[in-house]
Design an enzyme around this catalytic site. Structure first.
Site, PDB file in Angstrom:
ATOM      1  N   HIS A  46       0.850  -1.193   0.000  1.00  0.00           N
ATOM      2  CA  HIS A  46       0.000   0.000   0.000  1.00  0.00           C
ATOM      3  C   HIS A  46       0.880   1.236   0.000  1.00  0.00           C
ATOM      4  CE1 HIS A  46      -0.046   1.356   4.451  1.00  0.00           C
ATOM      5  NE2 HIS A  46       1.006   0.602   4.264  1.00  0.00           N
ATOM      6  N   CYS A  83       6.043   6.235   4.146  1.00  0.00           N
ATOM      7  CA  CYS A  83       4.846   5.486   3.750  1.00  0.00           C
ATOM      8  C   CYS A  83       4.072   6.117   2.594  1.00  0.00           C
ATOM      9  CB  CYS A  83       3.930   5.274   4.944  1.00  0.00           C
ATOM     10  SG  CYS A  83       4.679   4.211   6.208  1.00  0.00           S
ATOM     11  N   HIS A  88       4.972   0.409  -0.675  1.00  0.00           N
ATOM     12  CA  HIS A  88       5.781  -0.482   0.152  1.00  0.00           C
ATOM     13  C   HIS A  88       4.879  -1.601   0.681  1.00  0.00           C
ATOM     14  CE1 HIS A  88       3.864   2.201   3.034  1.00  0.00           C
ATOM     15  NE2 HIS A  88       4.091   1.282   3.967  1.00  0.00           N
ATOM     16  N   HIS A  91       4.030  -4.783   3.856  1.00  0.00           N
ATOM     17  CA  HIS A  91       4.113  -5.211   5.255  1.00  0.00           C
ATOM     18  C   HIS A  91       3.688  -6.668   5.347  1.00  0.00           C
ATOM     19  CE1 HIS A  91       4.405  -1.125   6.887  1.00  0.00           C
ATOM     20  NE2 HIS A  91       3.413  -0.772   6.062  1.00  0.00           N
ATOM     21  N   HIS A  96      -1.579 -10.549  -0.275  1.00  0.00           N
ATOM     22  CA  HIS A  96      -0.849 -10.366  -1.531  1.00  0.00           C
ATOM     23  C   HIS A  96      -1.627  -9.459  -2.479  1.00  0.00           C
ATOM     24  CE1 HIS A  96       1.570 -13.606   0.112  1.00  0.00           C
ATOM     25  NE2 HIS A  96       2.535 -13.168  -0.695  1.00  0.00           N
ATOM     26  N   GLU A 145       0.859  -3.632  12.007  1.00  0.00           N
ATOM     27  CA  GLU A 145       1.475  -3.278  10.737  1.00  0.00           C
ATOM     28  C   GLU A 145       2.954  -3.675  10.752  1.00  0.00           C
ATOM     29  OE1 GLU A 145       0.279   0.322   8.324  1.00  0.00           O
ATOM     30  OE2 GLU A 145       2.251   0.944   9.075  1.00  0.00           O
TER      31      GLU A 145
END
Length: 156
Positions: free
Chosen positions: A41, A50, A54, A56, A94, A140
């Site tokens: 996201h 952010c 990127h 997580h 994903h 996160e």
């Protein structure tokens, strides 16, 4: 040496334990299950790392409460997994969250509320005695999470 004992006789329903004895309590109980997913996201209207695309490895923890049935079960952990897999994870794992979630800034704070609402909706369609979502915690990173709690979601 270790005190291990082989079971002499496997307990049998209606012989060694009666069905009326399966339910121990009428109290509300909470069960918890956690899942992980990987997703990408980026954040809008944000100055910092952010703002760039990127990813997580997220961890979600559900706390669900309700009353046990005649067998002493509130909800089967497998049922929680089925709800997660079929109703929630398909939008997250994903995936590029900015495309698969409703239009929102894909912050942990926004996402945890969306996940809470999806689980609450799924539970409302099932036959669980007084089942409700008490909390959802979305990590996160291993040390950073957002949380939605029932008392906040219902009162505001």
């Amino acid at each position: 040496m270790y005190g291990f004992k082989i079971v002499d006789k496997l307990q049998k329903i209606d012989e060694d334990i009666q069905r009326s004895q399966l339910k121990y309590t009428n109290k509300r109980v909470l069960v918890s299950k956690e899942f992980t997913f990987d997703a990408a996201h980026h954040l809008h209207d944000y100055e910092g790392k952010c703002k760039n695309l990127h990813g997580h490895t997220y961890k979600v923890i559900f706390g669900l409460s309700g009353y046990t049935d005649s067998r002493g079960l509130m909800i089967d952990f497998g049922d929680i997994k089925d709800i997660w897999k079929n109703e929630i994870e398909i939008h997250l794992d994903h995936r590029y969250l900015n495309e698969t979630l409703p239009l929102m800034n894909t912050t942990a704070e926004n996402m945890v509320v969306w996940i809470y609402e999806k689980m609450a909706e799924a539970l409302s369609l099932k036959e669980y005695e007084g089942a409700r979502v008490e909390f959802v915690r979305l990590y996160e990173t291993p040390t950073s999470y957002a949380e939605a709690r029932r008392e906040w979601m219902e009162s505001e």
